[in-house]
Design a protein around this motif. Structure first.
Motif, PDB file in Angstrom:
ATOM      1  N   MET A 109      25.692  21.917  52.042  1.00 28.78           N
ATOM      2  CA  MET A 109      26.907  22.183  52.814  1.00 28.78           C
ATOM      3  C   MET A 109      28.093  21.410  52.260  1.00 28.78           C
ATOM      4  N   GLN A 110      27.825  20.267  51.657  1.00 26.64           N
ATOM      5  CA  GLN A 110      28.892  19.498  51.034  1.00 26.64           C
ATOM      6  C   GLN A 110      29.492  20.280  49.861  1.00 26.64           C
ATOM      7  N   PHE A 111      28.653  20.950  49.084  1.00 25.90           N
ATOM      8  CA  PHE A 111      29.161  21.796  47.999  1.00 25.90           C
ATOM      9  C   PHE A 111      30.062  22.895  48.571  1.00 25.90           C
ATOM     10  N   TRP A 112      29.599  23.519  49.656  1.00 25.27           N
ATOM     11  CA  TRP A 112      30.371  24.573  50.313  1.00 25.27           C
ATOM     12  C   TRP A 112      31.706  24.019  50.805  1.00 25.27           C
ATOM     13  N   ALA A 113      31.671  22.832  51.424  1.00 22.57           N
ATOM     14  CA  ALA A 113      32.890  22.224  51.965  1.00 22.57           C
ATOM     15  C   ALA A 113      33.875  21.876  50.852  1.00 22.57           C
ATOM     16  N   GLU A 114      33.364  21.400  49.725  1.00 23.42           N
ATOM     17  CA  GLU A 114      34.256  21.063  48.604  1.00 23.42           C
ATOM     18  C   GLU A 114      34.995  22.300  48.103  1.00 23.42           C
ATOM     19  N   GLU A 115      34.313  23.442  48.085  1.00 26.92           N
ATOM     20  CA  GLU A 115      34.996  24.682  47.696  1.00 26.92           C
ATOM     21  C   GLU A 115      36.100  25.016  48.690  1.00 26.92           C
ATOM     22  N   LYS A 116      35.819  24.815  49.970  1.00 33.63           N
ATOM     23  CA  LYS A 116      36.825  25.089  51.006  1.00 33.63           C
ATOM     24  C   LYS A 116      37.996  24.115  50.907  1.00 33.63           C
ATOM     25  N   VAL A 117      37.726  22.845  50.568  1.00 32.86           N
ATOM     26  CA  VAL A 117      38.794  21.856  50.427  1.00 32.86           C
ATOM     27  C   VAL A 117      39.706  22.245  49.273  1.00 32.86           C
ATOM     28  N   ARG A 118      39.110  22.645  48.143  1.00 35.15           N
ATOM     29  CA  ARG A 118      39.914  23.059  46.989  1.00 35.15           C
ATOM     30  C   ARG A 118      40.780  24.265  47.323  1.00 35.15           C
ATOM     31  N   ALA A 119      40.232  25.185  48.135  1.00 34.10           N
ATOM     32  CA  ALA A 119      40.981  26.381  48.520  1.00 34.10           C
ATOM     33  C   ALA A 119      41.897  26.118  49.718  1.00 34.10           C
ATOM     34  N   ILE A 136      30.895  20.908  61.000  1.00 37.21           N
ATOM     35  CA  ILE A 136      31.805  20.211  60.095  1.00 37.21           C
ATOM     36  C   ILE A 136      33.125  19.992  60.827  1.00 37.21           C
ATOM     37  N   VAL A 137      33.667  18.801  60.637  1.00 36.87           N
ATOM     38  CA  VAL A 137      34.945  18.449  61.259  1.00 36.87           C
ATOM     39  C   VAL A 137      35.857  17.933  60.156  1.00 36.87           C
ATOM     40  N   SER A 138      37.047  18.511  60.060  1.00 31.86           N
ATOM     41  CA  SER A 138      38.035  18.033  59.092  1.00 31.86           C
ATOM     42  C   SER A 138      38.504  16.660  59.526  1.00 31.86           C
ATOM     43  N   HIS A 139      38.638  15.761  58.567  1.00 30.15           N
ATOM     44  CA  HIS A 139      39.015  14.386  58.882  1.00 30.15           C
ATOM     45  C   HIS A 139      39.974  13.904  57.804  1.00 30.15           C
ATOM     46  N   ALA A 140      41.048  13.294  58.199  1.00 31.89           N
ATOM     47  CA  ALA A 140      42.084  12.895  57.240  1.00 31.89           C
ATOM     48  C   ALA A 140      41.572  11.862  56.235  1.00 31.89           C
ATOM     49  N   THR A 141      40.794  10.885  56.682  1.00 31.18           N
ATOM     50  CA  THR A 141      40.357   9.815  55.785  1.00 31.18           C
ATOM     51  C   THR A 141      39.263  10.262  54.823  1.00 31.18           C
ATOM     52  N   PHE A 142      38.304  10.989  55.332  1.00 30.35           N
ATOM     53  CA  PHE A 142      37.151  11.366  54.505  1.00 30.35           C
ATOM     54  C   PHE A 142      37.192  12.825  54.075  1.00 30.35           C
ATOM     55  N   THR A 143      38.238  13.534  54.346  1.00 28.98           N
ATOM     56  CA  THR A 143      38.401  14.954  54.115  1.00 28.98           C
ATOM     57  C   THR A 143      37.615  15.749  55.146  1.00 28.98           C
ATOM     58  N   TYR A 144      36.326  15.413  55.349  1.00 29.82           N
ATOM     59  CA  TYR A 144      35.508  16.110  56.334  1.00 29.82           C
ATOM     60  C   TYR A 144      34.278  15.261  56.653  1.00 29.82           C
ATOM     61  N   VAL A 145      33.656  15.598  57.770  1.00 29.59           N
ATOM     62  CA  VAL A 145      32.400  14.973  58.171  1.00 29.59           C
ATOM     63  C   VAL A 145      31.453  16.097  58.574  1.00 29.59           C
ATOM     64  N   ILE A 146      30.282  16.149  57.939  1.00 31.48           N
ATOM     65  CA  ILE A 146      29.268  17.150  58.267  1.00 31.48           C
ATOM     66  C   ILE A 146      28.178  16.445  59.065  1.00 31.48           C
ATOM     67  N   THR A 147      27.795  17.047  60.185  1.00 32.59           N
ATOM     68  CA  THR A 147      26.794  16.442  61.056  1.00 32.59           C
ATOM     69  C   THR A 147      25.637  17.399  61.291  1.00 32.59           C
ATOM     70  N   ALA A 148      24.430  16.875  61.165  1.00 26.54           N
ATOM     71  CA  ALA A 148      23.220  17.590  61.569  1.00 26.54           C
ATOM     72  C   ALA A 148      22.789  16.956  62.881  1.00 26.54           C
ATOM     73  N   SER A 149      23.043  17.653  63.975  1.00 22.90           N
ATOM     74  CA  SER A 149      22.723  17.136  65.307  1.00 22.90           C
ATOM     75  C   SER A 149      21.374  17.676  65.754  1.00 22.90           C
ATOM     76  N   ILE A 150      20.568  16.806  66.319  1.00 23.40           N
ATOM     77  CA  ILE A 150      19.256  17.231  66.806  1.00 23.40           C
ATOM     78  C   ILE A 150      19.457  18.206  67.957  1.00 23.40           C
ATOM     79  N   LYS A 172      29.646  12.201  55.035  1.00 21.81           N
ATOM     80  CA  LYS A 172      31.110  12.243  54.964  1.00 21.81           C
ATOM     81  C   LYS A 172      31.544  12.812  53.617  1.00 21.81           C
ATOM     82  N   GLY A 173      32.760  13.269  53.571  1.00 22.00           N
ATOM     83  CA  GLY A 173      33.293  13.895  52.370  1.00 22.00           C
ATOM     84  C   GLY A 173      33.337  12.984  51.160  1.00 22.00           C
ATOM     85  N   ASN A 174      33.354  11.671  51.389  1.00 24.45           N
ATOM     86  CA  ASN A 174      33.359  10.742  50.259  1.00 24.45           C
ATOM     87  C   ASN A 174      31.938  10.379  49.812  1.00 24.45           C
TER      88      ASN A 174
END
Length: 129
Positions: free
Chosen positions: A48-58, A85-99, A116-118
């Motif tokens: 999902m991080q790969f997917w998010a990076e594509e979205k960030v670039r676009a 996934i939540v967009s976040h200014a500091t880390f670009t985004y945060v992806i969470t797998a919630s139980i 996190k995006g970093n």
């Protein structure tokens, strides 16, 4: 004449031994299964991080619940984890797998997994990564 067979006491001893072994083995088995599904969730987060990076670039990343539509290469089992996934200014985004509530992953020592995006993970549960 001598009878051959199993007495009731012998049968009860065997049943008791099986019960004790089951009580010891089942929690270990459950923990192993949870650990393997946690590993799958970590793999999904990386994909999902790969997917998010594509979205960030676009410049098209938005807060969303991630499904197999967004990440077709992920093995998403919504009975165990839900991904968001939540967009976040500091880390670009945060992806969470919630139980998932009421699912078989409830009671997992690691709890929710965060990426996190970093590249940083949830620091509180570093042994889970």
């Amino acid at each position: 004449m001598k009878q051959k067979g199993v007495t009731l006491i012998e049968l009860m001893i065997v049943v008791a031994v099986i019960g004790v072994l089951s009580a010891i083995v089942y929690p270990s088995y459950k923990g192993h299964v949870q650990k393997s599904h946690r590993a799958q969730a970590k793999t999904n987060l990386t994909m999902m991080q790969f997917w998010a990076e594509e979205k960030v670039r676009a410049k098209s990343l938005t807060d969303t619940t991630i499904t197999s539509t967004e990440c077709p290469s992920c093995n998403i089992d919504t009975n165990r984890y839900t991904y968001s996934i939540v967009s976040h200014a500091t880390f670009t985004y945060v992806i969470t797998a919630s139980i998932a509530a009421g699912g078989p992953q409830v009671g997992d020592d690691c709890g929710n997994l965060i990426l996190k995006g970093n590249g940083a993970t949830d620091a509180d549960e570093s042994n889970c990564w």
